[in-house]
Design an enzyme around this catalytic site. Sequence first.
Site, PDB file in Angstrom:
ATOM      1  N   CYS A  33       0.978  -1.293  -0.092  1.00 24.34           N
ATOM      2  CA  CYS A  33      -0.081   0.012  -0.027  1.00 24.34           C
ATOM      3  C   CYS A  33       0.798   1.430  -0.112  1.00 24.34           C
ATOM      4  O   CYS A  33       0.397   2.457  -0.194  1.00 24.34           O
ATOM      5  CB  CYS A  33      -1.085   0.016   1.204  1.00 24.34           C
ATOM      6  SG  CYS A  33      -0.126  -0.020   2.607  1.00 24.34           S
ATOM      7  N   CYS A 103      -2.565  -3.060   8.685  1.00 22.14           N
ATOM      8  CA  CYS A 103      -1.892  -1.671   9.124  1.00 22.14           C
ATOM      9  C   CYS A 103      -1.412  -1.846  10.543  1.00 22.14           C
ATOM     10  O   CYS A 103      -0.621  -1.075  10.843  1.00 22.14           O
ATOM     11  CB  CYS A 103      -3.197  -0.501   8.829  1.00 22.14           C
ATOM     12  SG  CYS A 103      -4.153  -0.781   7.445  1.00 22.14           S
TER      13      CYS A 103
HETATM   14 FE1  FES Z   1      -1.316   0.587   4.301  1.00 24.82          FE
HETATM   15 FE2  FES Z   1      -3.266   0.727   6.247  1.00 24.82          FE
HETATM   16  S1  FES Z   1      -3.585   0.719   4.065  1.00 24.82           S
HETATM   17  S2  FES Z   1      -1.413   0.576   6.230  1.00 24.82           S
END
Ligand code: FES
Length: 147
Positions: A33, A103
């Site tokens: 991400c 996360c």
């Molecule tokens: Fe990357 Fe939450 S989407 S840490």
Amino acid sequence: MYTEKVMDHFQHPRNVGEIENASGVGTVGNAKCGDIMRIYLDIDENEIIRDCKFKTFGCGAAIATSSMATELVKGKNIREALEVTNKAVMEALDGLPPVKVHCSLLAEEAIHAALWDYAEKHGIKIEGLDRPKSDIHEGEEEEEEEY
Ligand code: FES
């Protein structure tokens, strides 16, 4: 979707910032991400975490978990700080949606990386602490997630 506590820590994050001349600093990222978290620890001569600050470039859940994680490690000694796992942080936040569990791993790994940095600087070994990963997806199985 998010609990009140998550929303509170996301909107009013505690301990944001840096610590100058920190005893230990840890930075981890999630290549998937692109989110990055850095944790600073100020540890006194009795190995107690006096202060903890964070900087997170990431999603709301990552900010809420960093905020809660810094609150949880403050006042603990360096060994007790290992008990602040992503599960403990999630419990303290009354849970996270399943797609956001990764996360909370950033927070756990960033604390570990900062403790590792401290241990290396002081030539000590912290029982149960492994060399940190720089990317939380290293060695993790492919998960099916949507972004
Ligand atoms: Fe990357 Fe939450 S989407 S840490």
